[in-house]
Write an enzyme that holds these catalytic residues in place. Structure first.
Site, PDB file in Angstrom:
ATOM      1  N   ALA A  14       4.234  -4.979  12.842  1.00  0.00           N
ATOM      2  CA  ALA A  14       3.018  -4.406  12.261  1.00  0.00           C
ATOM      3  C   ALA A  14       2.366  -5.377  11.278  1.00  0.00           C
ATOM      4  O   ALA A  14       1.143  -5.585  11.301  1.00  0.00           O
ATOM      5  CB  ALA A  14       3.348  -3.095  11.563  1.00  0.00           C
ATOM      6  N   ALA A  64      -5.026  -2.652   3.444  1.00  0.00           N
ATOM      7  CA  ALA A  64      -4.410  -3.970   3.507  1.00  0.00           C
ATOM      8  C   ALA A  64      -5.402  -5.009   4.025  1.00  0.00           C
ATOM      9  O   ALA A  64      -5.421  -6.153   3.564  1.00  0.00           O
ATOM     10  CB  ALA A  64      -3.169  -3.924   4.403  1.00  0.00           C
ATOM     11  N   TYR A  84      -1.760  -9.671   9.939  1.00  0.00           N
ATOM     12  CA  TYR A  84      -2.120 -11.025   9.521  1.00  0.00           C
ATOM     13  C   TYR A  84      -2.829 -11.794  10.632  1.00  0.00           C
ATOM     14  O   TYR A  84      -3.769 -12.554  10.368  1.00  0.00           O
ATOM     15  CB  TYR A  84      -0.867 -11.775   9.063  1.00  0.00           C
ATOM     16  CG  TYR A  84      -0.158 -11.101   7.907  1.00  0.00           C
ATOM     17  CD1 TYR A  84      -0.871 -10.477   6.889  1.00  0.00           C
ATOM     18  CD2 TYR A  84       1.238 -11.057   7.834  1.00  0.00           C
ATOM     19  CE1 TYR A  84      -0.231  -9.849   5.839  1.00  0.00           C
ATOM     20  CE2 TYR A  84       1.888 -10.438   6.787  1.00  0.00           C
ATOM     21  CZ  TYR A  84       1.146  -9.823   5.795  1.00  0.00           C
ATOM     22  OH  TYR A  84       1.788  -9.194   4.764  1.00  0.00           O
ATOM     23  N   VAL A 126       0.863  -1.174   0.000  1.00  0.00           N
ATOM     24  CA  VAL A 126       0.000   0.000   0.000  1.00  0.00           C
ATOM     25  C   VAL A 126       0.904   1.231   0.000  1.00  0.00           C
ATOM     26  O   VAL A 126       1.824   1.314   0.825  1.00  0.00           O
ATOM     27  CB  VAL A 126      -0.914   0.030   1.241  1.00  0.00           C
ATOM     28  CG1 VAL A 126      -1.737   1.319   1.274  1.00  0.00           C
ATOM     29  CG2 VAL A 126      -1.830  -1.186   1.265  1.00  0.00           C
ATOM     30  N   ARG A 150      -2.706   2.848   6.909  1.00  0.00           N
ATOM     31  CA  ARG A 150      -3.545   3.022   8.096  1.00  0.00           C
ATOM     32  C   ARG A 150      -4.970   3.441   7.728  1.00  0.00           C
ATOM     33  O   ARG A 150      -5.611   4.222   8.435  1.00  0.00           O
ATOM     34  CB  ARG A 150      -2.923   4.040   9.064  1.00  0.00           C
ATOM     35  CG  ARG A 150      -1.546   3.623   9.558  1.00  0.00           C
ATOM     36  CD  ARG A 150      -1.009   4.599  10.584  1.00  0.00           C
ATOM     37  NE  ARG A 150       0.328   4.230  11.015  1.00  0.00           N
ATOM     38  CZ  ARG A 150       0.598   3.316  11.943  1.00  0.00           C
ATOM     39  NH1 ARG A 150      -0.405   2.670  12.533  1.00  0.00           N
ATOM     40  NH2 ARG A 150       1.842   3.035  12.272  1.00  0.00           N
ATOM     41  N   LYS A 197      -7.137   0.802   6.409  1.00  0.00           N
ATOM     42  CA  LYS A 197      -7.800  -0.505   6.250  1.00  0.00           C
ATOM     43  C   LYS A 197      -7.693  -1.069   4.839  1.00  0.00           C
ATOM     44  O   LYS A 197      -8.424  -1.998   4.480  1.00  0.00           O
ATOM     45  CB  LYS A 197      -9.293  -0.401   6.632  1.00  0.00           C
ATOM     46  CG  LYS A 197      -9.557  -0.114   8.097  1.00  0.00           C
ATOM     47  CD  LYS A 197      -9.421  -1.368   8.937  1.00  0.00           C
ATOM     48  CE  LYS A 197      -9.908  -1.158  10.352  1.00  0.00           C
ATOM     49  NZ  LYS A 197      -9.817  -2.377  11.162  1.00  0.00           N
ATOM     50  N   ASP A 205       8.890  -7.887  11.806  1.00  0.00           N
ATOM     51  CA  ASP A 205       7.908  -6.914  11.315  1.00  0.00           C
ATOM     52  C   ASP A 205       6.624  -7.071  12.127  1.00  0.00           C
ATOM     53  O   ASP A 205       5.678  -7.745  11.719  1.00  0.00           O
ATOM     54  CB  ASP A 205       7.643  -7.131   9.830  1.00  0.00           C
ATOM     55  CG  ASP A 205       6.839  -6.003   9.203  1.00  0.00           C
ATOM     56  OD1 ASP A 205       6.200  -5.244   9.955  1.00  0.00           O
ATOM     57  OD2 ASP A 205       6.846  -5.881   7.961  1.00  0.00           O
TER      58      ASP A 205
END
Length: 271
Positions: free
Chosen positions: A232, A203, A237, A193, A199, A201, A230
C-alpha cells in the site's frame, strides 16, 4: 533524556549524553495555571514558541523568549479538502503531533500497554522538541494536515490534526549516489495518518506538500524509505512519482529485520 526518530520504514532511538545541554530544555518551575493559559493564548496570537516537557511542565514564557521562532501558518498545499502547513511551534499543537506519531508507530504490549504508550509518546515529543530547537528552519520541518473544507470540517474537530510528516535535508552518501548531480536532498520520514482518517487522500496531500517545500528550499531531489512488503505504501509513493532505486541486503531478513527499499523523486517529476 531519550530522543526518538521514527519513519514509516524504520525507527531509531538516540540517547543524549548526560553532559549535553540545550538552553531550550532547562527545567523550570511551572507557572500558575491561569498565567500559563494566558501565555499560551498570547503565544498563539504572536507566533511565539512554547516549549513542552514530557516529564514536567516547562516555564513556557521564558523558553519562548529563548527559542523565539515564528509560526508558519500558510498552507503549502490545499487539496482534496485538506490543507498542509508547517507545525505551529506551540505546546498544544506539538503535543497533538506527538500523539498522532506515537499512535502510528507504537508497538502494542501485552501488559501495561497504556503505560508504555505514554512513555513512548513522551519520547516522541522529546525528539520533536529536540529537532525543532536544533535545526535551521530551512533544514527541518514537521508538516501537519488539517481540514480546510466545510463539509469535511463537520466530521473533523476544528483543531484536529489528521496527518503528519517530517521533512529533513540530508547528505547520506548511500542515497546521494543514486541522485544525479546532487550533494544534498530532502528526506521524507514519519508520514502517518490516524486510522479513522485513512483513504481520504491525506497522505497524498502530505507528499505534495513535501514537494512544495523542497522546491521552496531549493532542492530538486527527494528520498524516502518504505518496507519492501508494504504494498500500500509503495503504491502511494509510486503514484506520487517516486521510483525504487535500491533495497536493503537480503540477509536483513536473517536478522529478523524487515527489508526496506529506497525510493527517490527528481525535480522533473514534481507536480
Amino acid at each position: 533524556m531519550v530522543f526518538l526518530s521514527v519513519s514509516n520504514a524504520d525507527s531509531i532511538i538516540f540517547k543524549t549524553p548526560p553532559s549535553s545541554k540545550s538552553p531550550c530544555f532547562s527545567q523550570q518551575i511551572a507557572p500558575r495555571h491561569k498565567e500559563r493559559l494566558k501565555f499560551e493564548n498570547y503565544g498563539r496570537k504572536r507566533g511565539l514558541v512554547c516549549c513542552s516537557s514530557p516529564a514536567k511542565e516547562v516555564d513556557l514564557q521564558r523558553e519562548s523568549e529563548k527559542c523565539g521562532n515564528v509560526l508558519e501558518d500558510k498552507y503549502l498545499v490545499m487539496k482534496y479538502g485538506w490543507g498542509v502547513r508547517r507545525m505551529a511551534q506551540v505546546g498544544e499543537e506539538m503535543r497533538s503531533v506527538a500523539h498522532v506519531q506515537a499512535e502510528a508507530f507504537h508497538v502494542p504490549m501485552l501488559l501495561f500497554n497504556n503505560l508504555f504508550f505514554e512513555f513512548f509518546k513522551a519520547e516522541v515529543l522529546s525528539a520533536l522538541i529536540y529537532k525543532i530547537r536544533n535545526s535551521p528552519p530551512d533544514r527541518y520541518a514537521c508538516l501537519v494536515a488539517e481540514s480546510v473544507n466545510a463539509n469535511t470540517a463537520e466530521r473533523v474537530a476544528e483543531t484536529e490534526i489528521v496527518g503528519v510528516v517530517d521533512v529533513t535535508v540530508q547528505r547520506d552518501n548511500d542515497i546521494v549516489k543514486h541522485l544525479q548531480g546532487a550533494e544534498e536532498y530532502v528526506y521524507v520520514s514519519g508520514i502517518c495518518v490516524p486510522t479513522k482518517f485513512r483513504r481520504r487522500k491525506i497522505a497524498t496531500a502530505l507528499l505534495e506538500a513535501c514537494d512544495a517545500l523542497a522546491v521552496h528550499w531549493g532542492f530538486n531531489c527527494i528520498a524516502l524509505r518504505a518496507y519492501e512488503d508494504d504494498s500500500a505504501a509503495r503504491k502511494l509513493y509510486e503514484n506520487a512519482g517516486y521510483k525504487m532505486v535500491s533495497a536493503d541486503p537480503s540477509w536483513f531478513v536473517l536478522l529478523g529485520r524487515k527489508r526496506r527499499i529506497l525510493m527517490v523523486k527528481q525535480e522533473s517529476l514534481f507536480h
